[in-house]
Motif scaffolding. Structure first.
Motif, PDB file in Angstrom:
ATOM      1  N   SER A 203     105.282 -31.609  31.027  1.00  0.00           N
ATOM      2  CA  SER A 203     105.900 -30.391  30.612  1.00  0.00           C
ATOM      3  C   SER A 203     107.113 -30.163  30.958  1.00  0.00           C
ATOM      4  O   SER A 203     107.208 -30.330  32.426  1.00  0.00           O
ATOM      5  CB  SER A 203     104.921 -29.215  30.437  1.00  0.00           C
ATOM      6  N   LEU A 204     108.216 -29.423  30.600  1.00  0.00           N
ATOM      7  CA  LEU A 204     109.380 -29.100  31.223  1.00  0.00           C
ATOM      8  C   LEU A 204     109.417 -27.334  30.731  1.00  0.00           C
ATOM      9  O   LEU A 204     109.311 -27.052  29.907  1.00  0.00           O
ATOM     10  CB  LEU A 204     110.610 -29.750  30.657  1.00  0.00           C
ATOM     11  N   LEU A 205     109.961 -26.788  31.738  1.00  0.00           N
ATOM     12  CA  LEU A 205     110.499 -25.272  31.656  1.00  0.00           C
ATOM     13  C   LEU A 205     111.502 -25.084  32.697  1.00  0.00           C
ATOM     14  O   LEU A 205     111.752 -25.131  33.569  1.00  0.00           O
ATOM     15  CB  LEU A 205     109.395 -24.378  32.160  1.00  0.00           C
ATOM     16  N   PRO A 206     112.756 -24.614  31.757  1.00  0.00           N
ATOM     17  CA  PRO A 206     114.096 -24.190  32.805  1.00  0.00           C
ATOM     18  C   PRO A 206     113.769 -23.032  33.546  1.00  0.00           C
ATOM     19  O   PRO A 206     113.027 -22.145  33.041  1.00  0.00           O
ATOM     20  CB  PRO A 206     114.928 -24.087  31.266  1.00  0.00           C
ATOM     21  N   SER A 207     114.390 -22.623  34.474  1.00  0.00           N
ATOM     22  CA  SER A 207     114.425 -21.611  35.187  1.00  0.00           C
ATOM     23  C   SER A 207     115.173 -20.559  34.467  1.00  0.00           C
ATOM     24  O   SER A 207     116.176 -20.686  33.532  1.00  0.00           O
ATOM     25  CB  SER A 207     114.952 -21.559  36.550  1.00  0.00           C
ATOM     26  N   PRO A 208     114.946 -19.120  34.452  1.00  0.00           N
ATOM     27  CA  PRO A 208     115.552 -18.209  33.570  1.00  0.00           C
ATOM     28  C   PRO A 208     117.182 -18.414  33.597  1.00  0.00           C
ATOM     29  O   PRO A 208     117.931 -17.922  32.522  1.00  0.00           O
ATOM     30  CB  PRO A 208     115.165 -16.812  34.086  1.00  0.00           C
ATOM     31  N   ASP A 209     117.717 -18.753  34.781  1.00  0.00           N
ATOM     32  CA  ASP A 209     119.159 -18.868  35.084  1.00  0.00           C
ATOM     33  C   ASP A 209     119.840 -20.231  34.545  1.00  0.00           C
ATOM     34  O   ASP A 209     120.903 -20.410  34.517  1.00  0.00           O
ATOM     35  CB  ASP A 209     119.676 -18.409  36.360  1.00  0.00           C
ATOM     36  N   GLY A 210     118.777 -21.239  34.237  1.00  0.00           N
ATOM     37  CA  GLY A 210     119.162 -22.635  33.851  1.00  0.00           C
ATOM     38  C   GLY A 210     119.789 -23.257  34.849  1.00  0.00           C
ATOM     39  O   GLY A 210     120.269 -24.418  34.503  1.00  0.00           O
ATOM     40  N   SER A 211     119.448 -22.952  36.146  1.00  0.00           N
ATOM     41  CA  SER A 211     119.779 -23.762  37.183  1.00  0.00           C
ATOM     42  C   SER A 211     118.872 -25.042  37.666  1.00  0.00           C
ATOM     43  O   SER A 211     119.189 -25.983  38.330  1.00  0.00           O
ATOM     44  CB  SER A 211     120.115 -22.891  38.436  1.00  0.00           C
ATOM     45  N   LYS A 212     117.549 -24.638  37.253  1.00  0.00           N
ATOM     46  CA  LYS A 212     116.506 -25.738  37.504  1.00  0.00           C
ATOM     47  C   LYS A 212     115.516 -25.768  36.579  1.00  0.00           C
ATOM     48  O   LYS A 212     115.618 -25.187  35.510  1.00  0.00           O
ATOM     49  CB  LYS A 212     115.665 -25.052  38.744  1.00  0.00           C
ATOM     50  N   LEU A 213     114.854 -26.871  36.583  1.00  0.00           N
ATOM     51  CA  LEU A 213     113.846 -27.343  35.536  1.00  0.00           C
ATOM     52  C   LEU A 213     112.514 -27.459  36.420  1.00  0.00           C
ATOM     53  O   LEU A 213     112.524 -28.292  37.310  1.00  0.00           O
ATOM     54  CB  LEU A 213     114.128 -28.769  34.756  1.00  0.00           C
ATOM     55  N   TYR A 214     111.482 -26.902  35.952  1.00  0.00           N
ATOM     56  CA  TYR A 214     110.135 -27.215  36.180  1.00  0.00           C
ATOM     57  C   TYR A 214     109.287 -28.342  35.608  1.00  0.00           C
ATOM     58  O   TYR A 214     109.575 -28.303  34.427  1.00  0.00           O
ATOM     59  CB  TYR A 214     109.551 -26.028  36.702  1.00  0.00           C
ATOM     60  N   CYS A 215     108.493 -29.184  35.992  1.00  0.00           N
ATOM     61  CA  CYS A 215     107.958 -30.324  35.319  1.00  0.00           C
ATOM     62  C   CYS A 215     106.371 -30.248  36.021  1.00  0.00           C
ATOM     63  O   CYS A 215     106.137 -30.408  37.154  1.00  0.00           O
ATOM     64  CB  CYS A 215     108.556 -31.724  35.620  1.00  0.00           C
ATOM     65  N   GLY A 216     105.530 -30.350  34.941  1.00  0.00           N
ATOM     66  CA  GLY A 216     104.061 -30.442  35.275  1.00  0.00           C
ATOM     67  C   GLY A 216     103.619 -31.878  35.397  1.00  0.00           C
ATOM     68  O   GLY A 216     103.879 -32.642  34.395  1.00  0.00           O
ATOM     69  N   VAL A 217     103.135 -32.313  36.650  1.00  0.00           N
ATOM     70  CA  VAL A 217     102.750 -33.742  36.614  1.00  0.00           C
ATOM     71  C   VAL A 217     101.201 -33.696  37.106  1.00  0.00           C
ATOM     72  O   VAL A 217     100.765 -33.358  37.919  1.00  0.00           O
ATOM     73  CB  VAL A 217     103.413 -34.375  37.673  1.00  0.00           C
ATOM     74  N   GLY A 218     100.096 -34.286  36.294  1.00  0.00           N
ATOM     75  CA  GLY A 218      98.863 -34.319  36.316  1.00  0.00           C
ATOM     76  C   GLY A 218      98.416 -35.572  37.343  1.00  0.00           C
ATOM     77  O   GLY A 218      99.279 -36.380  37.618  1.00  0.00           O
ATOM     78  N   SER A 219      97.240 -35.397  37.850  1.00  0.00           N
ATOM     79  CA  SER A 219      96.564 -36.445  38.532  1.00  0.00           C
ATOM     80  C   SER A 219      96.201 -37.750  37.837  1.00  0.00           C
ATOM     81  O   SER A 219      96.256 -37.578  36.675  1.00  0.00           O
ATOM     82  CB  SER A 219      95.279 -36.019  39.081  1.00  0.00           C
ATOM     83  N   LEU A 220      95.954 -38.782  38.573  1.00  0.00           N
ATOM     84  CA  LEU A 220      95.771 -39.980  37.950  1.00  0.00           C
ATOM     85  C   LEU A 220      94.404 -40.145  37.346  1.00  0.00           C
ATOM     86  O   LEU A 220      94.063 -40.803  36.520  1.00  0.00           O
ATOM     87  CB  LEU A 220      95.919 -41.075  38.749  1.00  0.00           C
ATOM     88  N   SER A 221      93.352 -39.439  38.121  1.00  0.00           N
ATOM     89  CA  SER A 221      91.916 -39.509  38.249  1.00  0.00           C
ATOM     90  C   SER A 221      91.283 -38.281  38.128  1.00  0.00           C
ATOM     91  O   SER A 221      91.995 -37.047  38.238  1.00  0.00           O
ATOM     92  CB  SER A 221      91.362 -40.468  39.110  1.00  0.00           C
ATOM     93  N   ASN A 222      89.889 -38.102  38.037  1.00  0.00           N
ATOM     94  CA  ASN A 222      89.168 -36.824  38.280  1.00  0.00           C
ATOM     95  C   ASN A 222      89.349 -36.312  39.507  1.00  0.00           C
ATOM     96  O   ASN A 222      89.582 -35.146  39.734  1.00  0.00           O
ATOM     97  CB  ASN A 222      87.628 -37.281  37.821  1.00  0.00           C
TER      98      ASN A 222
END
Length: 432
Positions: A203-222
């Motif tokens: 998933s991607l989410l820009p910062s409110p000022d547009g200077s950064k992007l945040y990305c969710g990265v899940g685990s490989l396993s349980n």
């Protein structure tokens, strides 16, 4: 002959597992800021239960909460997972199925594969982004275009200063975009590399000022089943600086952080996280939480603060730093989608977060399979969750008509919901 025998053994083993685990939970949902979380009961053979995917037929739709109505903004898609609205009002949806796993080696492997196939969770992935355009403003997309294709399991999308960003399972790439375009053919520029597969969404989410992007990265396993080295760089939210191209882990110990959103009064980043399996119906709960820069949230060593998972080789020093989440969402609800809903967007709903709950497989009584709302006051959750959409699951739990995933505010101030089993983007508005 041996291969045929092995297949028969796998089928029998899978059926036995399913029959053993089809039951009813007596545990109350672990929900809210101070949930009652049952003591862990490690399962030698994890509970495996999932409904058969049926889809929506003959005008059947999800059930909207009182005062709301729902219509299909776009139907006939192929496993739509995530939604993004472009500046001109065009709606994009990422269509993809999970990255194929390893070889089937055990009866339980076969049971999982068979169950997921029946639930329409595995198959040929379209690996594309589709553009939907409502040309006459009636709340239904009249035209659609293949915006991008031949992608590596796309999910997150963002637009910043004429550049379109895609979070695919193997990283983040940028592409030039012209306002109003119905397709991007230009080659992308890879900005960040991620290990693919496992929990594959990015998933991607820009910062409110547009200077950064945040990305969710899940685990490989349980719970780090393949060793901690295989999990390095996973179970985290990343921060990408657009100007410098540098990326870093913003927060870790988040088993599978998918949806992200900003809470506007405090400016805090929030996420929903899918917790681990195999400890019971309500243990531990999935959760909604604010995310602190540099914070550690427990996975795989512990959960809901410092509750240790004895199945994992421990790191006491790291456990001591684990941050307790803000709000429990119930066990195994697979809470994936997240967006901020300003007061008045839907009649009768104050400020709060909307959550798309994809639905469980690792519990005796199914949970999730709905779109919920958590009210906020003073930057914090302030009450019990409310349903926005339900009815994705049949009362006998044998059939699912759909499974909600991504949620976002549409160009007409409606709520849009991606339904990857129903192959629909739903639109929710006031009933009046």
């Amino acid at each position: 002959m041996s291969a045929i025998f092995a297949r028969i053994v796998a089928i029998i083993g899978g059926v036995m597992i399913l029959m053993r685990r089809w039951g009813v939970s007596a545990e109350a949902p672990a929900v809210g800021g101070a949930p009652i979380i049952p003591e862990a009961r490690p399962q030698g053979i994890p509970t495996l239960k999932m409904p058969t995917a049926r889809g929506w037929k003959d005008g059947h739709t999800p059930t909207a909460a009182p005062g709301l109505k729902v219509n299909a903004f776009a139907a006939g898609l192929k496993h739509p997972r995530w939604i993004h609205v472009l500046p001109n009002g065009d709606v994009l949806t990422a269509e993809a199925l999970g990255v194929p796993g390893g070889r089937i080696k055990t009866p339980f492997d076969y049971a999982i594969y068979s169950t997921m196939k029946r639930a329409a969770a595995v198959g040929n992935s379209p690996n594309r982004i589709t553009l939907l355009r409502d040309t006459d403003g009636d709340g239904v997309a009249e035209t659609r275009h293949v915006f991008m294709d031949s992608l590596n399991h796309p999910f997150g999308m963002a637009m910043l200063d004429g550049t379109f960003y895609v979070g695919a399972t193997d990283g983040i790439s940028s592409y030039p975009y012209v306002d109003g375009a119905t397709r991007i053919d230009a080659p992308g520029r890879k900005l960040v590399d991620f290990k693919p597969a496992g929990h594959w969404t990015r998933s991607l989410l820009p910062s409110p000022d547009g200077s950064k992007l945040y990305c969710g990265v899940g685990s490989l396993s349980n719970i780090g089943d393949n060793g901690f080295e295989a999990e390095e760089g996973r179970a985290a939210i990343y921060e990408l600086d657009i100007a410098t191209g540098e990326s870093r882990i913003f927060a870790g110990g988040l088993r599978n952080p998918v949806g992200m959103a900003w809470e506007p009064s405090t400016g805090s980043l929030w996420t929903v996280v899918n917790e681990r399996d195999g400890l019971g119906d309500e243990t531990p709960p999935d959760y909604l939480t604010s995310v602190k820069d540099g914070g550690f949230y427990g996975w795989p060593f512990c959960y809901w603060g410092q509750t240790v998972d004895d199945r994992v080789e421990q790191n006491p020093a790291l456990v001591a730093t684990a941050i307790r989440p803000d709000y429990a969402l119930g066990g195994h609800t697979a809470s994936l989608g997240l967006c901020w809903l300003p007061a008045g967007t839907l009649p009768g709903f104050p400020d709060g977060m909307v959550i798309g709950q994809h639905g469980s497989w690792n519990r005796s009584t199914l949970a999730g399979y709905k779109v919920i709302f958590v009210p906020f006051e003073n930057g914090r959750p302030s009450g019990p969750p409310r349903d926005i959409l339900s009815g994705f699951l049949a009362p006998d739990e044998k059939v699912s008509y759909g499974r909600p995933v991504g949620v976002t505010i549409g160009p007409d101030n409606s709520l849009l919901v991606a339904d990857d089993v129903g192959d629909v983007i739903w639109r929710v508005t006031g009933a009046a």
